[in-house]
Design a protein around this motif. Structure first.
Motif: not given
Length: 469
Positions: A463, A436, A11, A19, A7, A17
Motif C-alpha cells: 500500500y 496486485v 495491495a 492504482h 497503489s 483496486s
C-alpha cells in the motif's frame, strides 16, 4: 520522479483496486474499486478515500466488477469532473452495479436506523453515495472500443485489449512520455481471464511493454478443468432430482450468473440433465443479463456458432425463470424440490442469497454450490472452509447442507494460466512485473513460480509504496 506508480487499494489483498500512474505531476487513476469483506471492515476502508483528486488528470476503468468500479461516485463527490475511460459494455455494467449499490446503501440506512430506534440508540451512518452521484459519474464515462488508441492526457495514450475476464473487461495499455522525453509503456491487466471461458473471448496478447501490473488472485491455486466442472454441475443436478432437494448457488450478478445459466442451457440441450425449475433470483442479475444480450460483439466464436448463428438466446430457455419482486423471492422457499436457485451476492454477504441460505442451510437435502472466489472474513469463505456453524442475520445456523465447490468457473486465471499468458506475449522490453490484487500467501507463491519460469524481477506492491518507472 517524472513517471512513477503506486497503489491505494488491492495491495497485498483482493478487492478495492486503485492504482495511480503519475506523469510529470499529473495522476492517472486505474480503477476505483470498493473493498469487499466483513461489513465493518469494508465500511471503514471504503470511507478512507485518499485518491489525489487535485492532481487527477483522467481515470481508466478496466471492467465493471464492484471491486474495480464501486467507489467511482466518490470521485465525483470529492470534486473530480474529468473523464473516465471504459469500453462500451463496461460502461453499461458499471451503471447497473453502481445504481444497485446506491439502492442497497439507502435500504441499509433505513433498516439500521429503525433497529437503532428500537434500542433507543443514536444512528449517524450515511451511505457513501446516492443515485444522483451515480448519474453524474456515468456522465463522465467516455467509451472506447478495443484497439482504439486515444490521448487521455498530455503525451499519455491509452489502448484497451480484451482481458477475457467479464463482458467488456480490458487490459489497459498506457504509453506515457514525460517532459524529459522518456517514454514508458505499462500494462494494467485489471483482472485477467482464462482461455475457453463460456460466452466471452480469450485474453488477448499485448504489444511490447516495459512494465506489467498483474493481478494475483489465484497465485497459489489451480482451477479444475471446465469439462469436469460441467460433469459436477450435471451430477449435482441429477442428485437433487432424485432426492427432490435444491441447489443454492451464490453467484455474482454480473458474469458468473450468466455463465452458470449458459452452462445449464448447454446441459439441457445435450440432455445431460432433465428439465427442472431454475430460478435467477436477483433483479440486478436480470438487468445484467439484458446487458449481455445487447453486447454480442464481446462473445466468443463458440457462442456465436452455438446460439447467435441459429438465432437462439444463450440466456433464455423454458426451465429458466427470472425473479425480480420480493414476494416472488419469498415464495421460492415454499416450493417443493427439485429446483435450483441462483442468487447474489457471490460472497454471501448481502442480497437475497443470505435469505435463501438461512432458509435452506440446515436441510440435508440442500446442496450449496460455491462457484467463485470467497474473500477472507465473508460468509462464503466460512462455508468454503466447511465450518459447522455460521451466523446469518446474527443468528447461528448448523451447516447440514452439502457444500460443493467448483473452482473451474472462476473468471480469474490461475497461476499457470497467467504464466502462459505472459509467455505468449512478445515483450523483450519487459523490465518488471508488479503483483496486485492478491492475498499475501498467493503473491509469495506466485513470485516464486514466476522467478522459476524466468521472470526474475517481480515486485509485490504494498500500500502506497512508490515505484519509479
Amino acid at each position: 520522479m517524472a513517471i512513477s506508480f503506486y497503489s491505494l487499494g488491492a495491495a497485498q489483498e483482493v478487492t478495492g483496486s486503485k492504482h495511480i500512474l503519475e506523469v510529470d505531476g499529473r495522476s492517472y487513476l486505474i480503477d476505483c474499486g470498493a473493498f469487499q469483506g466483513s461489513r465493518a471492515e469494508a465500511d471503514k476502508k471504503n470511507r478512507d478515500f485518499n485518491v489525489p483528486i487535485n492532481s487527477l488528470e483522467a481515470v481508466v476503468l478496466t471492467h465493471g466488477h464492484y471491486d474495480h468500479c464501486g467507489l467511482l461516485p466518490l470521485l465525483y463527490k470529492h470534486g473530480y469532473r474529468g473523464n473516465i475511460y471504459a469500453t462500451p459494455a463496461t460502461r453499461d455494467l458499471t451503471n447497473l452495479i453502481l445504481m444497485d449499490s446506491a439502492h442497497i446503501q439507502i435500504r441499509d440506512r433505513e433498516y439500521l436506523s429503525k433497529q437503532a430506534a428500537k434500542r433507543n440508540e443514536s444512528f449517524t451512518w450515511e451511505p457513501l453515495f446516492d443515485e444522483s452521484d451515480v448519474v453524474e459519474t456515468i456522465n463522465q464515462i467516455i467509451t472506447i472500443s478495443y484497439h482504439r488508441s486515444v490521448f487521455i492526457g498530455p503525451d499519455v495514450q491509452l489502448e484497451f485489449f480484451d482481458a477475457g475476464h467479464i463482458l467488456g473487461s480490458a487490459i489497459a495499455l498506457i504509453t506515457a512520455k514525460d517532459s524529459q522525453g522518456k517514454t514508458v509503456r505499462i500494462a494494467f491487466t485489471g483482472d485477467l481471464g482464462r482461455n475457453d471461458k463460456a460466452i466471452i473471448s480469450d485474453p488477448e496478447n499485448i504489444p511490447d511493454v516495459d512494465y506489467i501490473v498483474l493481478e494475483s488472485t489465484y497465485g497459489d491455486r489451480l482451477h479444475e478443468s471446465q469439462d469436469n466442472a460441467l460433469e459436477m454441475l450435471a451430477e449435482a443436478t441429477n442428485h437433487i432430482v432424485k432426492t427432490r432437494g435444491r441447489i443454492i448457488i451464490p453467484a455474482f450478478a454480473v458474469e458468473r450468473t450468466q455463465e452458470i445459466v449458459y452452462h445449464f442451457h448447454q446441459l439441457l440441450d445435450a440432455r445431460k440433465i432433465p428439465e427442472l425449475p431454475i430460478f435467477v433470483d436477483s433483479p440486478m442479475a436480470v438487468n445484467a443479463t439484458s446487458i449481455f444480450q445487447i453486447h454480442p460483439e464481446c462473445y466468443d466464436t463458440a457462442t456465436h456458432e452455438a446460439f447467435i448463428k441459429h438465432h437462439k438466446n444463450p440466456f433464455g430457455f423454458n426451465a429458466l425463470k427470472f425473479i425480480t419482486s420480493v414476494e416472488e423471492s419469498k415464495k421460492l422457499n415454499k416450493l417443493d424440490g427439485p429446483l435450483i436457485i441462483i442468487s447474489a451476492d457471490g460472497m454471501c454477504e448481502f442480497g437475497r442469497i443470505t435469505h435463501h441460505l438461512a432458509n435452506n442451510i440446515e436441510r440435508n437435502s440442500t446442496v450449496i454450490m460455491l462457484v467463485g472466489f470467497m474473500a477472507a472474513n465473508t460468509l462464503g469463505r466460512r462455508l468454503q472452509n466447511r465450518e459447522k456453524q455460521v451466523k446469518i442475520f446474527g443468528d447461528v445456523f448448523n451447516v447440514n447442507a452439502e457444500i460443493l465447490q467448483i473452482n473451474a468457473f472462476s473468471a480469474h486465471a490461475d497461476y499457470q494460466e497467467m504464466t502462459r499468458w505472459l509467455d505468449k506475449n512478445d515483450t523483450p522490453s519487459l523490465k518488471r512485473i508488479f503483483l496486485v490484487h492478491g492475498e499475501q500467501n498467493a503473491q509469495k507463491a506466485f513470485t516464486t513460480h514466476l522467478n522459476e519460469h524466468g521472470y526474475k524481477d517481480v515486485s509485490v506492491v504494498k500500500y502506497s509504496d512508490m515505484f519509479e518507472l
